[in-house]
Design a protein around this motif. Structure first.
Motif, PDB file in Angstrom:
ATOM      1  N   ILE A 248      18.604  -8.859  -4.401  1.00 25.23           N
ATOM      2  CA  ILE A 248      18.649  -7.410  -4.631  1.00 25.23           C
ATOM      3  C   ILE A 248      19.274  -7.123  -5.990  1.00 25.23           C
ATOM      4  O   ILE A 248      18.776  -6.311  -6.765  1.00 25.23           O
ATOM      5  CB  ILE A 248      19.437  -6.701  -3.513  1.00 25.23           C
ATOM      6  N   GLN A 249      20.359  -7.807  -6.277  1.00 21.34           N
ATOM      7  CA  GLN A 249      21.020  -7.591  -7.564  1.00 21.34           C
ATOM      8  C   GLN A 249      20.125  -8.017  -8.716  1.00 21.34           C
ATOM      9  O   GLN A 249      20.128  -7.382  -9.782  1.00 21.34           O
ATOM     10  CB  GLN A 249      22.335  -8.367  -7.607  1.00 21.34           C
ATOM     11  N   ALA A 250      19.309  -9.062  -8.511  1.00 24.83           N
ATOM     12  CA  ALA A 250      18.447  -9.550  -9.586  1.00 24.83           C
ATOM     13  C   ALA A 250      17.417  -8.508  -9.991  1.00 24.83           C
ATOM     14  O   ALA A 250      17.199  -8.256 -11.181  1.00 24.83           O
ATOM     15  CB  ALA A 250      17.758 -10.846  -9.165  1.00 24.83           C
ATOM     16  N   TYR A 251      16.743  -7.891  -9.015  1.00 24.83           N
ATOM     17  CA  TYR A 251      15.681  -6.953  -9.417  1.00 24.83           C
ATOM     18  C   TYR A 251      16.177  -5.538  -9.669  1.00 24.83           C
ATOM     19  O   TYR A 251      15.546  -4.779 -10.386  1.00 24.83           O
ATOM     20  CB  TYR A 251      14.516  -6.961  -8.431  1.00 24.83           C
ATOM     21  N   THR A 252      17.342  -5.174  -9.095  1.00 23.56           N
ATOM     22  CA  THR A 252      17.893  -3.854  -9.407  1.00 23.56           C
ATOM     23  C   THR A 252      18.781  -3.892 -10.640  1.00 23.56           C
ATOM     24  O   THR A 252      19.097  -2.848 -11.209  1.00 23.56           O
ATOM     25  CB  THR A 252      18.708  -3.297  -8.238  1.00 23.56           C
ATOM     26  N   GLN A 253      19.198  -5.118 -11.032  1.00 19.79           N
ATOM     27  CA  GLN A 253      20.092  -5.284 -12.175  1.00 19.79           C
ATOM     28  C   GLN A 253      21.344  -4.434 -12.011  1.00 19.79           C
ATOM     29  O   GLN A 253      21.809  -3.778 -12.949  1.00 19.79           O
ATOM     30  CB  GLN A 253      19.363  -4.929 -13.474  1.00 19.79           C
ATOM     31  N   SER A 254      21.897  -4.436 -10.815  1.00 21.31           N
ATOM     32  CA  SER A 254      23.102  -3.674 -10.520  1.00 21.31           C
ATOM     33  C   SER A 254      23.777  -4.283  -9.298  1.00 21.31           C
ATOM     34  O   SER A 254      23.147  -5.029  -8.545  1.00 21.31           O
ATOM     35  CB  SER A 254      22.765  -2.193 -10.275  1.00 21.31           C
TER      36      SER A 254
END
Length: 359
Positions: A248-254
Motif C-alpha cells: 500500500i505504501q509503495a503505490y500510494t507513496q505515503s
C-alpha cells in the motif's frame, strides 16, 4: 466537480503562478539517483574490508556501476524514500606472513544486487567472485564473505540512513519555513487524497470506467460507485495490494498501516483514508468499512472488492462502493467526485504503474 483541463481551487499546486505547494500537502517527487550513485561510490570505493586480521588485508578498490532508481517523496515535510539499486565493483587482497611478506594475493568483483527500501532494515545480499582461483585466492574470498562483509554492510547502512533522512533534500527541507496552521476551512481542502483535477463524471478521462454511466444515489444524501479493472497479475498479487502495508505504501507513496484480519484496521495516505476489514476471503473477496478523514463524524461507507482470475496471470477486479456522503463535514459537496478520482487515479492506476500490472 472541475471540468477536465481546469484546476480545482481546493488543491491546486502547479497551476498557481508561483508554483507554491500549499501547506506542503502535495507530493513532490525528486529523482536522487545521481546523488545515490555518488554517495555509494564514496562509501564503498577504497573501503578497507580487513586490515591485517589473521595476516589478511582486503580492500574494495572501485565501484564500477550503481544502477536502478532512487526517489524521495516529500509530503507535509515528511520525506519518504523509494529506491531499488544494484552495485558492482572490484576488490583485491593479500595474505602476508609474519615478516609482512606477501604469500598470496587475489582480486575479483563484488555485487550488491538489491539495495531497496523494502529491505532497509536487513543486510543486503552480497556476492563475491574471483579473477583467478587457487588455495590462497579461495582463502581471501572466504575471509571477505565471512569476516569482511560487515564493513560493506556498514557502508550500505550509512547510505540508507542518509537517504531516509532526505539525502540531498535534507538541508533544503530543514530550511523551509513551517506552514501556517490550517484553519478548519483549509483543512477541508487539504484532507482530500487527490492531487490532480478530478476526472469527468462519465469516466472518459480514465480507463477505470464505472460500469454505470453516472453514480446512483443510494439514499438522499449518499452515493454509490462501481468500477471494474483488469490487471496482468495473479489474484493474490492484487489482494495483497489492499492487505499488505508495504505494498500500500509503495503505490500510494505515503504512510500506510494494515491489520488484515476481521475487525483489523487499515489506513492509507498518511491517515486520510481509514477503515476496518469486515470480511477477508483470501485472493477473492474483501469487504471493508471505509471513510475519509474529512467526512462527517461517524459516517462510514462500505467497499466490496471481488477478484476473479479467468486465466492464470489475468485478474479482474470488481469494486462496489456504497454509502458515500453527499458532503464532507466542512460543507464541500463534491465528495463523490473526490472518491471517484481517488479510486481511479491514486489507487487502481497507481497499482498498475508501480507494480507493472497494467493491461
Amino acid at each position: 466537480m472541475a471540468k477536465v483541463g481546469e484546476g480545482d481551487a481546493r488543491w491546486i499546486v502547479q497551476e498557481r503562478a508561483d508554483g507554491t505547494n500549499v501547506h506542503g500537502w502535495h507530493w513532490q517527487e525528486r529523482d536522487v539517483l545521481k546523488w545515490s550513485q555518488t554517495r555509494l561510490t564514496e562509501l564503498l570505493s577504497n573501503l578497507v574490508i580487513l586490515n591485517g586480521q589473521d595476516q589478511v588485508c582486503i580492500n574494495c578498490t572501485t565501484v564500477d556501476s550503481v544502477t536502478g532508481e532512487a526517489l524521495i517523496n516529500n509530503r507535509k515535510k515528511k520525506l519518504i524514500p523509494s529506491y531499488e539499486l544494484a552495485v558492482k565493483g572490484h576488490w583485491k587482497g593479500e595474505i602476508k606472513d609474519g615478516s609482512q611478506n606477501s604469500v598470496a594475493s587475489a582480486s575479483g568483483s563484488f555485487q550488491l544486487p538489491y539495495i531497496s527500501d523494502e529491505n532497509a532494515d536487513e543486510d543486503p545480499e552480497l556476492t563475491v567472485s574471483l579473477t583467478d582461483s587457487g588455495a590462497g585466492q579461495q582463502q581471501l574470498k572466504q575471509a571477505f564473505v565471512t569476516k569482511g562483509k560487515m564493513e560493506v554492510f556498514k557502508a550500505v547502512k550509512q547510505f540508507v540512513k542518509e537517504i531516509q533522512a532526505g539525502g540531498p533534500l535534507q538541508k533544503a527541507t530543514d530550511a523551509q519555513p513551517q506552514p501556517d496552521k490550517p484553519t478548519a476551512r483549509t483543512a477541508a481542502s487539504i484532507t482530500s487524497v487527490s492531487t490532480s483535477a478530478p476526472s469527468q463524471s462519465n469516466g472518459a478521462a480514465s480507463s477505470s470506467k464505472p460500469k454505470s454511466g453516472t453514480p446512483s444515489k443510494k439514499a438522499a444524501d449518499t452515493h454509490t460507485l462501481d468500477f471494474q479493472e483488469s490487471f496482468y497479475a495473479r489474484a493474490q498479487d492484487i489482494f495483497e495490494c489492499f492487505t499488505q502495508a508495504g505494498k500500500i505504501q509503495a503505490y500510494t507513496q505515503s504512510p500506510a498501516q494494515a491489520q488484515p484480519e476481521v475487525g483489523g484496521s487499515f489506513s492509507m495516505f498518511g491517515g486520510s483514508v481509514q477503515g476496518v476489514y469486515r470480511e477477508l476471503v483470501p485472493f477473492s473477496n474483501l469487504k471493508l468499512d471505509w471513510r475519509f478523514g474529512n467526512w462527517p463524524d461517524c459516517v462510514m461507507s462500505k467497499v466490496d472488492i471481488k477478484l476473479e482470475e479467468p486465466e492464470q496471470g489475468t485478474t479482474i477486479l470488481t469494486l462496489h462502493h456504497t454509502g458515500i456522503p453527499h458532503e464532507d463535514k466542512y460543507g464541500n459537496s463534491d465528495v463523490e467526485g473526490t472518491t471517484r478520482n481517488g479510486w481511479q487515479q491514486l489507487i487502481l492506476h497507481r497499482i498498475k504503474a508501480v507494480f507493472g500490472y497494467g493491461l
